[in-house]
Each structure stands twice: as structure tokens, then as C-alpha cells.
Design a protein around this motif. Sequence first.
Motif, short mmCIF file in Angstrom:
data_model
loop_
_atom_site.label_atom_id
_atom_site.label_comp_id
_atom_site.label_asym_id
_atom_site.label_seq_id
_atom_site.Cartn_x
_atom_site.Cartn_y
_atom_site.Cartn_z
N LEU A 110 -12.71 -44.91 -3.46
CA LEU A 110 -12.57 -46.35 -3.35
C LEU A 110 -13.13 -47.04 -4.59
O LEU A 110 -12.52 -47.95 -5.16
CB LEU A 110 -13.33 -46.83 -2.10
N ARG B 85 -10.81 -46.84 -7.41
CA ARG B 85 -9.68 -47.76 -7.27
C ARG B 85 -10.12 -49.19 -7.56
O ARG B 85 -9.40 -49.97 -8.18
CB ARG B 85 -9.07 -47.67 -5.88
N LEU B 86 -11.33 -49.53 -7.11
CA LEU B 86 -11.84 -50.86 -7.42
C LEU B 86 -11.94 -51.06 -8.92
O LEU B 86 -11.91 -52.17 -9.43
CB LEU B 86 -13.22 -51.06 -6.79
N ILE C 131 -9.87 -49.59 -11.11
CA ILE C 131 -8.54 -49.17 -11.62
C ILE C 131 -8.55 -47.75 -12.18
O ILE C 131 -7.96 -47.47 -13.21
CB ILE C 131 -7.97 -50.12 -12.69
N ARG C 132 -9.29 -46.87 -11.51
CA ARG C 132 -9.25 -45.47 -11.92
C ARG C 132 -8.63 -44.65 -10.80
O ARG C 132 -8.25 -45.19 -9.76
CB ARG C 132 -10.67 -44.95 -12.18
N LEU C 133 -8.56 -43.34 -11.03
CA LEU C 133 -7.96 -42.49 -10.02
C LEU C 133 -8.96 -41.86 -9.07
O LEU C 133 -8.68 -41.61 -7.92
CB LEU C 133 -7.17 -41.36 -10.69
N ASN D 49 -9.27 -36.10 -7.88
CA ASN D 49 -7.93 -35.76 -7.41
C ASN D 49 -7.56 -34.32 -7.76
O ASN D 49 -6.42 -33.97 -7.82
CB ASN D 49 -6.90 -36.72 -8.00
N ARG D 50 -8.60 -33.50 -8.07
CA ARG D 50 -8.29 -32.14 -8.54
C ARG D 50 -8.52 -31.10 -7.45
O ARG D 50 -7.74 -30.18 -7.31
CB ARG D 50 -9.14 -31.79 -9.76
N TRP E 104 -17.74 -51.72 -1.49
CA TRP E 104 -17.15 -52.84 -2.21
C TRP E 104 -18.23 -53.57 -3.02
O TRP E 104 -18.06 -53.91 -4.18
CB TRP E 104 -16.50 -53.80 -1.19
N ILE E 105 -19.37 -53.75 -2.38
CA ILE E 105 -20.49 -54.40 -3.08
C ILE E 105 -20.85 -53.59 -4.31
O ILE E 105 -21.04 -54.10 -5.41
CB ILE E 105 -21.70 -54.54 -2.14
N GLY F 74 -19.05 -51.67 -6.00
CA GLY F 74 -18.03 -51.76 -7.02
C GLY F 74 -17.99 -53.11 -7.72
O GLY F 74 -17.29 -53.28 -8.71
N THR F 75 -18.74 -54.09 -7.19
CA THR F 75 -18.61 -55.44 -7.73
C THR F 75 -19.88 -55.97 -8.40
O THR F 75 -19.81 -56.55 -9.47
CB THR F 75 -18.23 -56.43 -6.60
N LEU F 76 -21.03 -55.73 -7.76
CA LEU F 76 -22.24 -56.41 -8.24
C LEU F 76 -23.00 -55.57 -9.26
O LEU F 76 -23.04 -54.36 -9.16
CB LEU F 76 -23.16 -56.72 -7.05
#
Lengths: 184, 330, 837
Positions: free
Chosen positions: B35, B38-39, B41-43, B46-47, B289-290, B292-294
Motif C-alpha cells: 500500500l 502505491r501511495l 506511485i511505486r510497485l 512483486n518478486r 495511509w498516515i 505514507g503521508t505525514l
Amino acid sequence: MPGEKNRLLRVTEGLVALIQGFWTTFIHLFRKPITEEYPEYKRPLPPRSRARIILTRDPDFEERCVACYLCSASCPVSCISMQSAERADGRRYAAWFRINFSRCIYCGLCEEACPTLAIQLTPDFETCQYDLLTLVAEKEDLLVDHGGKNQEYNYYRYAGVLVDGDKGGHIQEARPVNLKSNLP
Amino acid sequence: MGWLAGIILLLIKLGVVLVVLLTAAAYLVYVERKLLSRLQIRLGPNRAGPFGLLQPLADALKLLTKEDLVPEGADRFIFLYAPGVVAASALLIFAVIPFGRGWMFMGHEIPMVVSDLNVGLLYVFAFSSLGVYGVALGGWASNSKYSLMGGIRGVAQMISYELSLGLSLVPVVMLARSFSLVDIVAAQAHYPFIVLQPVAFILFFISAGAEIKRIPFDIPEAENELVAGFHTEYSGMRFGLFFLGEYVTMVVLGSLVAVFFLGGWRGPLLPPLVWFSIKVLAVVLVLIWIRGTLPRLRYDQLMHLGWKVLIPLGLINIVVTGGVLLWWGS
Amino acid sequence: MPQLIIDRREIEVPAGTKVIEAAARLGIIIPRFCYHPALGSVGACRVCAVKFLEGPVKGVEMSCMTAAQDGMVVSTTHPEAMEFRRYVIEWLMLHHPHDCPVCDEGGHCLLQDETVSGGHGLRRYLGLKRTYRDQYLGAFVQHEMNRCIHCWRCRRFYQDFAGYRDYGVMQIGNRTYFGRFADGPLESPFAGNLIDLCPTGVLTDKPARFKGRRWDLERAPSLCLHCSLGCNITGSARYREMIRVEGRLNEAVNGYFICDRGRFGFAYANHPERARTPRLDGQEVTWEEACRTAAHRLTRISREYGPGAIAVWGSTRSSLATLGVLQRLCREQGWLGPQFFNSPSRERKVKAAISRLDAGVAVSLADLEKADFLLVAGADPVNEAPMLALGLRQAWRRGATVVVLDPRPVHLPLEFEHLPVPPGGIDLCLDLLVRAAVSHSATEGLLPEAAAAFFNNLSCEYPGDQPLQDRLVSLGMKLKESKNPVIVCGLDIVRESTVVLAADHSRLLRAAKDRAGLFYLLPGPNAFGAGLLSLAGEPSSPSYADMLAAAEQGRIKALVMMETDPFRTFAGQPQFLAALDRLEFLLVLDYLPTPLTDRVQFFLPTTTVFEEEPSGWVNQEGRCQQAAPIYVGGRPISQEGAGSHPPRVFLAGIPGGEPQPGGQTLAALGVALKGTGAPLYLEELDTWLAELNPVFAPLLESKVTHPGVRLLPEARGDYAFSHPNKATLRDVPDDHLELLLVDWTFGTEELSGYAPPTQEVEQPPRLTMQSRDALRLGLGPGDRVSLALGGESITLDLEIVENMASGMMVLPRHRQLAGQKFPEGPILVPLQNIHKV
Ligand code: SF4
Ligand code: SF4
Ligand code: SF4
Ligand code: SF4
Ligand code: FES
């Protein structure tokens, strides 16, 4: 009071900024990731990228390196070692030259220090190994048969020391002083 | 026979809770990484396996097989056991959290809680405070300046925020008139406490965030100042235990928010266990989310927020709640 | 004493001090190229400009040319001066080649430093650069004339300071050239100092060429061991290999300079054949096992045959710690020895010399430079102790008279009086000279009683040789006028009586003039230390020869040889080989690859002065100095990699790093022999030495720091003069020639004999005799002669000279000669044993 108003304004601004921040990250969720997936896609690197190190040759196809020890002195992790020696014709060269790539941090200081443009970093970065000792590169591994980023420069055309011919034959040099004559 | 069945039942419950919790924690790592990326803009991973689903497994394998280093001059005993304290105290909190309605089995009612203590809330506080020991001791025993400073910061931060954490829950107890978590859930039969106590909810959420030392409150492990803070010197599975502790705490925090403010397992249509899980997951996702933002708070900002904002607010909230209860209740 | 202010700081300096020197005393280093404290000022480079703000001189002036005067106010950082210096550097760099990367000076180049600090970075001059052709200057010095900045330091040293003329200056102005008239090796044995002096890369160290930059070298203050003077050096090592040696300032000993033997003779430490692992019965073993086994065998022999069946040899090239522990072990165990000297007469001479030196008469090399009359008896300075020659020259430059009494064809870089008398005649000449000088005091009754009695005993009959007599008389007059005479006495070729006489005469001169000095040359860098130990070790140890005789008779069963090479230094080599086979146990400890190290079954490697531990050495004037370790020993990387890159392996230890200091090994052996009750040999060494011989007491009181601690007794009033026999000029029968075994600058000294650079310059051995003797034998210049000596016969080139005593032949103790097979003591060769081939 203006102060109070200010504070209120600041709180509101802060809140708005907070919401904006959360909104931005949230929007990101729906964007396409910009990641390039390395082994499948290899991005062409600019020529001045700093990775695997090479020792280049001058236009006469001689080794450029004169084993002056400047790169090893400038290397912040001390991963270059060498021994200089003299060739039969008086040319100074590296009898051996070793870079321990398991220590190298690819800072490029060696390239910057090199007065002969011998040592150069190249964009080839895929050098990982499992055995540390295989990361120790000797002169044979480093020496290439081209001039790298500069094909023209030839240090020995400018230097005052002699490798062949008579003194005074290099770039910007006058004929040698004749000791046995007072004529100018 | 009754006591024997009780013990067996307890053991089964313990086992199930433990397995679920640990798996949840492990996959929480995956969810968080995915998550978060994605926040940004990465992947993300996934390996390992499809969509990187086997990543937690790979991580666990890696941690288990890594060399377990003890630094020179470390207090060996404490150094070795500190991570256990963190992980265990996080796991133990879950013992009092009700995650569903009682279940009728062969005429007996099996409560969906490991143990319904009448002082459940105090128990929660007690164990969340114990976690401080893991941080402090781990940081001190490492014999490293980064660890020590991380440990000290951790202690200061956790002790400060424990206060506001406690204060934020006093109104909840006042409303539910019980310390038991089961009773608190029962008290929210009509409407969840978040409606009655939005201030307490916010206080609790922030304080709990600080308690679990996550961004923006990850000052004890601030990478760019302290390497990795109190667990700098840990490697292998001992580091893994700290890691595990953090994510278990996240789940626990989600559960606590669900229990105290979101009505616990209560909800229409869907079975209680599902409701409970949804609520926990929602809280956890918000936490991610926090993150990823703060950005991280500064140390003085953190202390300022704790002592000058949250605690006074908590006290006011108690007084107001008490007043309202006096006015209306009787 | 003028007082002046430099950069706002006040200082008072002796009159005549230059401003640049006054600033240096304040710790302000003004840029300089041509100025050097030892060479003085010439004002050639103009880079030392400073601004004189107040006082007798005003404006921008050269600080090296201006003597400090009262009231001067000087600014070294004044913008005008800085700008001036910046331009000077730019001018100096006009013709400078683009060379730094391939220049050996780079990294410790004064020109680089000043160019960078002066802020000159980019060339603005667009014209052609002047170039020169370079010259071959021999094996030591590399010439690259393009880099010259015309500071004149080299010429000033070579011709003025050192007194050799084959290197100098040619051409004028911008074309000035420093070199020789034609290619060829530099003649001076001090030429290596040009390398240290040249502030640029014109003159660089050839053996160290391209070996490494200064910043990569491990450097430490050390000492030269190639003669007894104890010159101070700075050694540099890289990759476990000694790279180069430079002179290090010690005002009391060598000043700034050293000789080429000391500079280029260090490479024995890198010798590829140096044995580096303890060996037992041909097998490499660990140190513990080696010590245990050695102790076990020695104990057994001691039990079976008595401790007297174990003999111990040492030498004068071991550190004080090694010698001391060796002595202590012998004392404790009752072993025979240690004997540090390879011949009894040498031992007696050293003891005679040391016991007669005291703080009153002993002079250092620096004191010697201030003497006004130097009487050199039986010494050939350039060959035996080269820096002495430089010292003599400085005295001569200050106006001193130098007289050399020596049978050899002595050369010195100065004008001196050479009286080529045979060794036996040195005593007579000394007597006559001193007698002439002090007779007035004696007749006026000014001498103390003992001195007067000695004076009356002196020979007073001049030899029949009239020219010699005239010279002696006139020199006697000069000696009489001198205020500060010094007697320099070599120990090598002189008779034992001369050593005593030199001391007596210095006391006599002192009594007559209040001031007189005595300066001995001793055999070996630590001969003084060994002598002090021998003096304390009464009854004295039997000689090498006596011990070998005992071994042949089976009375000695074991021999411990500590850093000594009987093949090279001991005269009775055949006897030694015969005795070897009869020994039950032979233990050899050494750092040199001597012929013995391969031969013996039991070998323990020791370290050189450059490795591992600080070591103490006592020079010929009794000055104990310390050599700091330069690097951790081990086989040089160049040898590990056989010239290419070193092997790629991870190792726990250093390959070839086993050798440990001799004293440490001996102490371990002592512990193995005595068990737990063993004393702390090394830690308590100084205390023990001081108990043994009170002269060592200063070691206890002060740490051995620069410029060294003097181990000399105070001058006492009751000096015991000897009773000399009546001396004669010649004591050799007419139908014999006396063969003198002598030292050469290169080729005879033990340590430098293992160093390739000094091997390269050494000349092949040759026999030298006076023209009259050659005529007598019907030999001519360029002949090859064979010389039969006690069963041995050698063939070599003949050199015929005028300036030596007749009745003599001179032969170097050359490493290429099996000279050690010759008998000991004065060797008389019947004329019929010398043939032309
Ligand atoms: S890139 Fe940097 S670290 Fe690597 S060899 Fe060069 S100087 Fe050293
Ligand atoms: S700096 Fe250049 S010329 Fe000098 S040693 Fe390094 S590679 Fe060779
Ligand atoms: S003399 Fe000094 S400045 Fe000149 S080339 Fe050599 S190192 Fe460079
Ligand atoms: S050769 Fe060296 S010492 Fe001599 S003048 Fe030139 S720079 Fe000076
Ligand atoms: S140092 Fe003064 S002019 Fe050269």
C-alpha cells in the motif's frame, strides 16, 4: 484581536494542508506506478554514470596510467593499490594495479584526480558477485583497448620527461640548452 | 470435567488467536509495503510469488537464517531478552479483546474472548506500558550510542503519551461503567462511542499512534539520525521480534479502536467476526495511509503536542463528559 | 641581541641571525627555496620576500638576506609581500614541465607546496618552455634538469659544504645548468644529500625511484648503523619493505646530512634470502617450540658438562637491549661469554678507548666542527666513518688545521697535512707534536704533577727523516697556538698503545690549554654499548679463538651466536669451520642472511633496527640514542607477489612476520630456562645495566630522547696517565711488508654489503702500495699480483700511490675477498710472497 485571528487562520490552513496531503497520497493509489522493472527493462545510462572502472589507453595505444598514486590517494575508501615501475625506455607504468570493488563506493574521485585520464568510470554497473575475492580486479581486468571518454589526450606529449627521442620535442617545448655554447 | 474442558478450550482459543494474529502481522507487513508503495506511485514487493504474496515468508526465512549478532560489551542477557518483551507484551494485550459474540457449542456458551477480565482496560494499559521495557532495555543493553539514544527517546515518548492515552479512555469507561472490554462493547449496542466521544477518539488515535512509535511518531528509530534507534544492533530473528511486536501492536491497536469506539464486533448483516475484522483492517489501513503521508515530528513538537495539547484536552473532555453525565444520567 | 617584531610577535635573536631564521624561531615558516640553515643564504630564489614595515629596512625585502636588527617590524602576510611571492612562484613555474605525475618528488615537493600555497594554479605563459638534457649521475642520484628552479642549493652543498668539485653550475642566466661536465657517477660519498636538499624533482633518489609517494610511506625516526657515529636518519617503508632513508637533523651528531653508505645501505632489511621462520633440525617450528627445545638442549648440556661448556658470541651490531639481556643470561646461567668482539686486540682497544673517555674530553661531531686543530691519528674518515670527513671539513672551513697521521693514502675533501707514517710510528708523531705544543707549559711548571710526569716520559727524538721532521716541527707550533685542539683516533689499524696515547695526549693538551677533545672511532654501531658491558664483565670473556680451541678440544659443547657472522668478521675462519662439527648444539640468531643461517640446524630470526620495537644504540662518543620502529616486519609484498600483484588470499598473520627482536627472544629463552622465577629481563633491563655499570645510570633517570643521553662518567681530576714505551717510527723488519686490512666506504661494511645499491657502487678489491715498495718488488701500475698468506693465495689488481707510508700494503676487508681467512693482528708478509702474475 488580530493575533487570535491569525492563530485561527493557521489552524485552518494546517487542517487544509493536512487534508490536501492525505488527498494527494490517496490519489496516488490510482495512478500507474512509475517503477521500471530492472532485469526485464534496462534503462540506458548516460555515459558519465559512475560504475565499473577501467584503465584506458592513449592514442599511441600505450597504457595511459603512469602509476602516480594520485587516485589511490584520493580514494576515500582506500580501495586502489598499485606499484609503479619503470619501463626500459624510462616510461613510468603500473607494475600492478588493483581495485577492490567490494570496497569501492563509485564516488568518481579517482577519475577526477587522474592527471592522465587513465582511470575512468563507466556506466556498466552489473558487477555483483557472491565471493568477495572475485571483486578484486587486477590491471588485466581493468585495462581496455580504447581511450574511454577522451580518445585524444596523450600525457607523454606534454610531460617534460623523456620516453623517446631528444628533449624539447614535446608540446610547447624549446630545443634543449646547449651547454657548450653561449650563443642564444 | 468442567475445568478440563475449560483448559482445553482456552488452549484452543490461545492457539487460534496466536496463529491468526501472527499471520495477520506477517501479512500486514506485506499489505503495508504494498500500500505504501502505491501511495508513493511505486510497485512494492512483486518478486516472491504471485504479486509478491510470498514476501512475508521469504522475509521470515531470511530473518531466521541470519546470523544472530551480539555486540561486544553488550549486556548479553538483557540484550537477548529485550525483543521478547516487546513481542510478548503486544501479544498478551490481545487476551482481553472480544472479537465476536459468544458462540453456543454443545450447550455451553463459548465467549469469543480469551479472557474476559473485569479490569480488562487496566490490563491493556499495563501491558502496553510493559512494551516500554523492551525498548528501553534493548536500547540500553546494546552498548551503542544510537541504541541508547533511541531507547531514551522511546521511553520519554511512551511515558508521555501513556498519560493522554489513559485520559482519553476515562470517558469511555464512564459511559460504559465498566473496565471490562466485553462490557464496553456491550455498552455500544445502540451507537458506537465514536459518535458520543469524537474528541476521545481522536485523542486515543493520536496517543496510540505515538505509543506504537509509527510515523509521524517514530522518533525513537529515526533512521536519518539514529540509524535504527533502539534496535540498531539487532539482527536476525531478534530484530524480527521487534518487527513482529510492532505489527502485532498495530493489529492490537486496530482492535482496541474497534472495541472502544467502533462498537467492537457489532454490525448489521455480516457475522460479528467479519465486522470485527473489517473495523480492525480499516484502522490499520488508515495508519498506513498516515505513514505514507505525514513527515516525522520533531522531538520538541512531539513533547509539545503530548503535554500541552493532548493532556489538557483529555482532562477537559473528562470534565465535560462527567458534567454531561451528571446532568443527564441521573 | 637585536629585538624585532614579526607578525606582531616580539623576539630577541643573536646578532647576525637572518629574519627568516628569527621567524622560524617563532614558528613562522617563511617560504624558501634557496635558503637552508646549513648552507646559508644566497638570495637566489626571491620567494622569501616579506614586508618590512618599520625600522632600518623598509619595503619588501628578502628575509633570508636581511639580518635581524633592532626595531624591525616585519609582516610576512602583508598583501604586497604575498603578491610579490605569488609572482615569483609564477616566474619559477614558467619553464616547469608538466611532470608531477611521473616525478618522484611529488608528494614531498617544496615547489609543489609553495605553488599551491602561493595560489598559482593555471599557467598564463604561452611561450615555449626551456629544456635541458639530463645526465647520468651514478647509481644513487637521478637527474631531471627540466624541473630546476635555479636555487643553487645543490652546488652550494656539493662544492662549498662537502668539498667535491665534479658537480656544479654551467651556463648563465635563464640557461643555468646544474650538473657535471660530462656524464658519470658523482664522486662524493655525500652526494645523496643532494636528494634531500633539492627542493624540486631534479635530483631524486634513484634506488627508491617510483617505489611510492610520501603519503603512502610509513616513516619513523631511526639511526644509521653503518658505522659508529650514529647519524640520525628518517626511514621510510612501504608494503613491508624499506624504501628509502633520509638524513634527520641532530645538531649534536650529524647535523642535517648523512653519507651515502647510511643512505643507501638499508636494503639488507629487505634481503630476499633473509630467513624469517624459527627453524629446528631443518624444520620450521613455532616460537614456543623453538624456545622450549633450545632451553631443553642447553639445560641438558649444562647438566652433563657444566655451564662452562656453553659459549656465547655477540657482536657490535645488536641493540643495547639484546646485548644487555645476552650478558645477563650468561651471568645467570654461568655460560662462557658473551664475547662481543671478534678479535682480542679489537676488544682491548675498545675497552681502552671507552674506559678513557669522560664527559670532560669526549666531543661530539658538532663540537669537533668547532675545533681549531684536528689531529687525526690512524683514521681514514671517508672510508671508516664518512660523516667525520664532513665534520672535519666544516672545522677546516672555519679555519682549523687538520693533520692526519695515517699510513693509508687518505683522501679528505679539504686541505690537510698528511703524514704517512706506519702504524707503529703514529705514537712517535703524536708524542713529538704534542710535546712541541705543550713544552712551554711544562717548562714553566704549569702542568699538574701527573701530566708533567707523563710529559717527561714522551719520546723526544725526531726520526732521521728530515722533511718529516720539518713538518712535525711546524705543525707542533700550530698546535701550540691552537685554543681548542681535538684528537681523533681510529681503532682499526692502530696499535693498542696509540689508543691509550691519544687519551693521554688529550688530557695533556687539556691540562695545558684548558680545552681539548678526544674523538674515537669504534668498530660497529653499538661497540660502545658492547664495550661498556665487557668492561663490567670481569674477568673478561675468552676470545672467539680461545672458545673455538676449547670447542675443538671438546670442552665447549654448545655455541650461541647472537647476530654475529664469523664468516665475515672473524679472522680465523678455517678454525671456526673445523670447530663447528664438534659442537653438540649450535644456536644462531640473526637478521642477516649470513652464510651460517643456511648451514645451521637451529636458527631463530631476529628483527632489524627498522622493525617491531624501539631499540637503543650507543655511538662512539657514548651517546645513547633511540631508533623508533618504522614498520611491522614481514616478507616484502614485492617478493610475495614476485613483482606482480600480491596474492589474493585472506591471511590471519603477516607472511614472513615471525622475526622478533633479539632481546625479546633471549628473554623468552631465559624464562624457558629458569621457569617461573625468571626476572623481567627487558622491563628491568635499565636497572640491571645501571647496577652492572654505573655509567648506564642516566638511562634510568631520563628517557632516551633527542639528541640522546650521554653514557659517560664525569671528568675526574685523577686521570691515570700511562707509561709509554719509547716510540720508534718503524717497527717492521725491512724484508717484510705489513699488510693492513682496512675499511672502504663501500664494500667492506657488513650491513651495507647486503644492499644492492651500495653493492653496485663498490669497487673490486685491490692491493695498494707505495711506489718505492713497488719499485723494490719490480711491480708497475696496472699489474696483477698474487699474495701468499699462510697457505692461502689471492690474486688482485695493484694500485700504486705516493701518499702512503712505505713498507705497507693496504687491502680492503672486502666482502668479495675471503679476507677473513687471514690471520689476526699485524700481518707481516715476506717480500718473496708477493708476485706479479
Ligand atoms: S570511485 Fe571512489 S571509491 Fe571507487 S575507486 Fe574511485 S575513488 Fe575509490
Ligand atoms: S591517477 Fe591515473 S595515472 Fe595516476 S595512478 Fe591513478 S590511474 Fe594511474
Ligand atoms: S619537481 Fe615538484 S613540482 Fe616539479 S614535477 Fe616534480 S613534483 Fe612536480
Ligand atoms: S638542481 Fe635542485 S637544488 Fe640544484 S639548483 Fe636546481 S632546483 Fe636547486
Ligand atoms: S630563500 Fe630567500 S631568496 Fe631564496
